[in-house]
Every structure is written in structure tokens, then in C-alpha cells.
Design an enzyme around this catalytic site. Structure first.
Site, PDB file in Angstrom:
ATOM      1  N   ASP A  71      31.889 -18.119  97.592  1.00 20.73           N
ATOM      2  CA  ASP A  71      31.309 -19.045  98.549  1.00 20.73           C
ATOM      3  C   ASP A  71      31.589 -18.622  99.989  1.00 20.73           C
ATOM      4  O   ASP A  71      30.781 -18.864 100.882  1.00 20.73           O
ATOM      5  CB  ASP A  71      31.853 -20.455  98.308  1.00 20.73           C
ATOM      6  CG  ASP A  71      31.226 -21.108  97.081  1.00 20.73           C
ATOM      7  OD1 ASP A  71      30.257 -20.541  96.541  1.00 20.73           O
ATOM      8  OD2 ASP A  71      31.701 -22.178  96.666  1.00 20.73           O
ATOM      9  N   GLY A  72      32.735 -17.986 100.221  1.00 19.55           N
ATOM     10  CA  GLY A  72      33.057 -17.520 101.564  1.00 19.55           C
ATOM     11  C   GLY A  72      32.046 -16.514 102.077  1.00 19.55           C
ATOM     12  O   GLY A  72      31.648 -16.543 103.245  1.00 19.55           O
ATOM     13  N   ASN A 145      30.037 -25.676 105.968  1.00 15.94           N
ATOM     14  CA  ASN A 145      30.975 -26.570 105.291  1.00 15.94           C
ATOM     15  C   ASN A 145      31.591 -27.599 106.233  1.00 15.94           C
ATOM     16  O   ASN A 145      31.414 -28.797 106.055  1.00 15.94           O
ATOM     17  CB  ASN A 145      32.113 -25.774 104.642  1.00 15.94           C
ATOM     18  CG  ASN A 145      31.821 -25.396 103.209  1.00 15.94           C
ATOM     19  OD1 ASN A 145      30.787 -25.762 102.651  1.00 15.94           O
ATOM     20  ND2 ASN A 145      32.717 -24.648 102.596  1.00 15.94           N
ATOM     21  N   ASP A 146      32.346 -27.091 107.223  1.00 15.75           N
ATOM     22  CA  ASP A 146      33.102 -28.034 108.027  1.00 15.75           C
ATOM     23  C   ASP A 146      33.555 -27.447 109.359  1.00 15.75           C
ATOM     24  O   ASP A 146      33.658 -26.235 109.527  1.00 15.75           O
ATOM     25  CB  ASP A 146      34.341 -28.524 107.256  1.00 15.75           C
ATOM     26  CG  ASP A 146      35.142 -27.388 106.628  1.00 15.75           C
ATOM     27  OD1 ASP A 146      35.421 -26.396 107.315  1.00 15.75           O
ATOM     28  OD2 ASP A 146      35.463 -27.474 105.423  1.00 15.75           O
ATOM     29  N   ASP A 175      47.605 -34.492 112.076  1.00 18.78           N
ATOM     30  CA  ASP A 175      47.555 -33.024 112.062  1.00 18.78           C
ATOM     31  C   ASP A 175      46.186 -32.515 112.483  1.00 18.78           C
ATOM     32  O   ASP A 175      46.018 -31.322 112.724  1.00 18.78           O
ATOM     33  CB  ASP A 175      47.891 -32.493 110.669  1.00 18.78           C
ATOM     34  CG  ASP A 175      49.382 -32.518 110.385  1.00 18.78           C
ATOM     35  OD1 ASP A 175      50.137 -33.034 111.236  1.00 18.78           O
ATOM     36  OD2 ASP A 175      49.800 -32.038 109.314  1.00 18.78           O
ATOM     37  N   THR A 186      33.048 -30.670  98.891  1.00 23.82           N
ATOM     38  CA  THR A 186      33.778 -30.191  97.712  1.00 23.82           C
ATOM     39  C   THR A 186      34.746 -29.064  98.071  1.00 23.82           C
ATOM     40  O   THR A 186      35.295 -28.418  97.192  1.00 23.82           O
ATOM     41  CB  THR A 186      32.805 -29.696  96.622  1.00 23.82           C
ATOM     42  OG1 THR A 186      31.906 -28.741  97.198  1.00 23.82           O
ATOM     43  CG2 THR A 186      32.002 -30.857  96.041  1.00 23.82           C
ATOM     44  N   ALA A 187      34.946 -28.856  99.371  1.00 25.53           N
ATOM     45  CA  ALA A 187      35.830 -27.774  99.828  1.00 25.53           C
ATOM     46  C   ALA A 187      37.081 -28.358 100.487  1.00 25.53           C
ATOM     47  O   ALA A 187      37.774 -29.174  99.897  1.00 25.53           O
ATOM     48  CB  ALA A 187      35.052 -26.854 100.777  1.00 25.53           C
ATOM     49  N   LEU A 190      37.653 -32.158 100.522  1.00 28.46           N
ATOM     50  CA  LEU A 190      38.119 -32.732  99.253  1.00 28.46           C
ATOM     51  C   LEU A 190      39.641 -32.620  99.143  1.00 28.46           C
ATOM     52  O   LEU A 190      40.319 -33.565  98.723  1.00 28.46           O
ATOM     53  CB  LEU A 190      37.442 -32.019  98.086  1.00 28.46           C
ATOM     54  CG  LEU A 190      37.779 -32.512  96.681  1.00 28.46           C
ATOM     55  CD1 LEU A 190      37.346 -33.956  96.498  1.00 28.46           C
ATOM     56  CD2 LEU A 190      37.118 -31.623  95.634  1.00 28.46           C
TER      57      LEU A 190
END
Length: 291
Positions: A71-72, A145-146, A175, A186-187, A190
Site C-alpha cells: 500500500d505504501g 490516507n491521512d 500528542d 483502516t491505516a 485505526l
């Protein structure tokens, strides 16, 4: 749809990817498809006669991009290729493989089905992240993703103010904060306690990272929201802003991070029998203890 005459191949350098690359290029040659290789993956085929291109050239020239890796690898390709509107197909030579969902031993069958027009087209939105210091833009990046703003150290918290569509949400000491798309739910999100979101949702989730107050919980907001994170000037640390865990912009106390949806979407191709819930069962072990 379904007629892919020029196909680009992208991937990471590994023995496993090299094995699949040989199988894939032989198969595509039989199908009389023009194949272009990325500069990195070309090193796995010494003395190849196939054209070698950079990622921008692949995006401009190809009807389809195939990513060999995990996925990366696909995340890196997605950030570059979404603007070119070229669909992407992932063959899993990594670990989980939520995005690269074709297994190596099913490569020829599934790629053949795609070339014959039998596939599912899935559109995923990305996020833009811009870090500003006053009126000056310090850095910008994209994420499938994020986008994560964090302290960069486990020893200290950061304090920031969160705004959604110019409305103040809260001041938080934690943090950091994970801003995730449904794809990224889902990464890392999660792992941080965020909810799993179906990829078709037009939504973003804000997940606090170890907040100082136990009442802080993930918030799901509209996907078209404008998110603003103001790093408090009293912070002693310089928090990194990370996109997909790969692109890092270093912010300073007093900086502001702006996050919103990117206009261009990633076109992700799946086999016709692809199921998000089946992927969750397989990758996350849902019901694995049941007989």
C-alpha cells in the site's frame, strides 16, 4: 472504458517485485500492450528494451498504471497520478494490501480481466495540506490516507486550536491529531482508535492522539470541510506535519495548518469480485477465531 493500450508499471525495488515484474511484462507483451517502466523499477530488469520514464511522463502517457508492491507504494503513486486522471491497479507484494488487492498468483488472470474490461472502478479523494507562517506558505503536500500533526516526540504534548469551516471546535493538549480520509481509516487512524469508514463515504475523521482529556474522541465531519489547526505559540517543539507517513513538513509554534479535499480524485481499479468487507475480514482478522 476497458481499453488500455499504454500501461505504466511502478513499484519498489525488491526480489519479490522483480519476480512479479517479469511475469507481468511477459504477459502484457502477449497482449500486445505498450509498456512503460518507472525509473526505479527498471533497475529490476537489466538490459530491458522497454521505455523508461519518470512518474510525470507515465501520468501523461499511460491509460493505466500498475503498481507492484504494498500500500505504501500505491500511496506514493496516488499522490503523483491523481492529477493526471489515470487509473491505478495494485498488485500486492507487501503486507496488508488494502489498496493493492491482487495477489501475485492471480496476476495474469486478474490483469487479463481488466484488459478485457471486467473490473470495478473506485474513486478515492485525497487531502491537500498547507503549512503557513503568517502569510508565507512554508510547505504543501497531498495525502490519500491521512495528514498527521504530532509532537515528534513521546516525551512532550503539543497544544493546538482546531477549527472546522472557521468554527472553533476545541483547544487540545495531546500528542497530535490524525486527519484521515475513508481510505486511511483502516491505516494509522485505526491504530489511533478511529472508526473504520466505508470508502464511498464523503467524510473525514479527526482522531486525537493520546489527548490529555479522556473526553476527547474521534469526530467524523463532512468531506468538503475546511480544517484549520493553529499550533499554539507557547509550544517549545516544532511539530512535524506528515502526509501518508512519507512527506514531512516541519511546522513551528504559531504556524497554521490548512487541510481540505483535493479536487482531483484517484481512480482505483479492483477485480470484479472485490469487496471492502471481505478485505476487512481478511486483513483485520474479523471472525478468525470462529469455526
Amino acid at each position: 472504458m476497458g481499453e488500455f493500450k499504454t500501461i505504466g508499471i511502478i513499484g519498489r525495488e525488491s526480489d519479490a517485485v522483480g519476480e512479479s515484474l517479469k511475469v507481468l511484462t511477459r504477459f502484457l507483451k502477449k497482449r500486445s500492450v505498450k509498456v512503460l517502466l518507472s525509473e526505479k523499477i527498471a533497475s529490476l530488469l537489466p538490459n530491458t528494451q522497454l521505455p523508461i520514464c519518470n512518474r510525470t511522463q507515465l501520468g501523461e502517457s499511460c491509460d493505466l498504471i500498475i503498481v507492484l508492491g504494498g500500500d505504501g507504494s500505491l500511496l506514493g503513486a496516488a499522490r503523483m497520478l491523481a492529477r493526471h486522471n489515470v487509473p491505478v491497479l495494485g498488485i500486492n507484494r507487501g503486507r496488508l494490501g488494502f489498496l493493492t488487492d491482487i495477489l501475485p498468483d492471480e496476476l495474469e488472470q486478474n490483469v487479463g480481466n481488466v484488459l478485457d474490461g471486467h473490473y470495478v472502478l473506485d474513486k478515492r479523494f485525497l487531502l491537500n495540506a498547507v503549512v503557513k507562517r503568517g502569510a508565507e506558505t512554508i510547505g504543501r503536500a497531498e495525502a490519500l490516507n491521512d495528514v498527521v500533526v504530532n509532537s515528534g516526540t513521546s516525551a512532550q504534548m503539543i497544544e493546538f486550536d482546531l477549527y472546522v469551516d472557521n468554527e472553533f471546535v476545541y483547544r487540545q493538549r495531546s500528542d497530535g491529531l490524525i486527519v484521515s480520509t475513508p481510505t486511511g481509516s483502516t491505516a494509522y487512524s485505526l491504530s489511533g482508535g478511529g472508526p473504520i469508514m466505508h470508502p464511498k463515504l464523503d467524510a473525514v475523521v479527526l482522531v486525537p492522539m493520546f489527548p490529555h482529556t479522556l473526553s476527547s474522541r474521534p469526530i467524523v465531519i463532512d468531506g468538503n470541510s475546511e480544517i484549520r489547526i493553529e499550533v499554539n505559540g507557547r509550544n517549545a517543539i516544532h511539530p512535524p506535519v506528515t502526509c501518508d507517513g512519507q512527506v514531512i513538513i516541519t511546522a513551528e509554534p504559531g504556524d497554521t495548518i490548512f487541510i481540505n479535499k483535493k479536487r482531483h480524485k484517484l481512480k482505483l481499479i479492483h477485480p470484479v469480485d472485490h469487496s471492502f468487507y471481505a478485505s476487512c475480514r481478511d486483513k483485520l482478522g474479523w471472525g478468525s477465531a470462529l469455526v
